[in-house]
Write a protein that holds these residues in place. Sequence first.
Motif, short mmCIF file in Angstrom:
data_model
loop_
_atom_site.label_atom_id
_atom_site.label_comp_id
_atom_site.label_asym_id
_atom_site.label_seq_id
_atom_site.Cartn_x
_atom_site.Cartn_y
_atom_site.Cartn_z
N ALA A 250 -8.66 -0.88 33.14
CA ALA A 250 -9.91 -1.56 33.51
C ALA A 250 -9.93 -2.98 32.95
O ALA A 250 -10.31 -3.93 33.66
CB ALA A 250 -11.11 -0.77 33.01
N ARG A 251 -9.54 -3.14 31.70
CA ARG A 251 -9.56 -4.48 31.08
C ARG A 251 -8.62 -5.45 31.78
O ARG A 251 -8.86 -6.65 31.79
CB ARG A 251 -9.22 -4.39 29.60
N GLN A 252 -7.53 -4.93 32.34
CA GLN A 252 -6.57 -5.78 33.05
C GLN A 252 -6.92 -5.92 34.53
O GLN A 252 -6.18 -6.56 35.27
CB GLN A 252 -5.16 -5.23 32.88
N GLY A 253 -8.01 -5.29 34.96
CA GLY A 253 -8.42 -5.38 36.36
C GLY A 253 -7.50 -4.66 37.32
O GLY A 253 -7.39 -5.03 38.49
N LYS B 244 -20.59 4.03 27.70
CA LYS B 244 -21.24 3.10 26.77
C LYS B 244 -20.38 1.86 26.54
O LYS B 244 -20.89 0.75 26.40
CB LYS B 244 -21.50 3.80 25.43
N ASN B 245 -19.06 2.04 26.57
CA ASN B 245 -18.13 0.93 26.38
C ASN B 245 -17.83 0.17 27.67
O ASN B 245 -16.94 -0.68 27.69
CB ASN B 245 -16.84 1.42 25.73
N GLY B 246 -18.52 0.52 28.74
CA GLY B 246 -18.39 -0.22 29.99
C GLY B 246 -17.20 0.15 30.86
O GLY B 246 -16.86 -0.61 31.78
N LEU B 247 -16.59 1.29 30.60
CA LEU B 247 -15.46 1.69 31.45
C LEU B 247 -15.97 2.16 32.81
O LEU B 247 -17.05 2.75 32.89
CB LEU B 247 -14.66 2.80 30.76
N PRO B 248 -15.20 1.94 33.86
CA PRO B 248 -15.64 2.30 35.22
C PRO B 248 -15.44 3.78 35.53
O PRO B 248 -14.87 4.16 36.55
CB PRO B 248 -14.76 1.42 36.10
#
Length: 132
Positions: free
Chosen positions: A75-78, A103-107
């Motif tokens: 996710a962080r690398q798109g 909570k950490n914004g993961l999809p």
Amino acid sequence: MSKHNLRILLVEDHPFQLISLQILLNNHGLYFLTPALNAGDAIAALERSAEPYDLLLCDQRLPDMSGVELIDIAARQGLIRHAVMLSGLEPSQLLDIENEAIKNGLPLLGCLIKPLNTLELLRLVSSAPSDR
């Protein structure tokens, strides 16, 4: 985009379960599947892809890292749009992991307990928004 055109990366370290998951998804019209037996192979597939995968379906307990770590990296690398985690963990443990990931914004669309409930799996897969 039709849900049948979803590009899905499947990450499961047990070959029989990986093949079973592929067959299950194929039987429901999902054919754009890339299998991987560990996180390293999954990351290699993600990096080779010209565009992000629509969905990452992965086991939580992989030999080289946890499923939530893989989702986080991708996710962080798109490299992914959405994810669903699969696990044999106790429901309360899986719920804690799911809540922390969200909570950490993961999809993360959700977590499913193994053995998989086909209807629940298809519900989560079909909830993946079509971003293309």
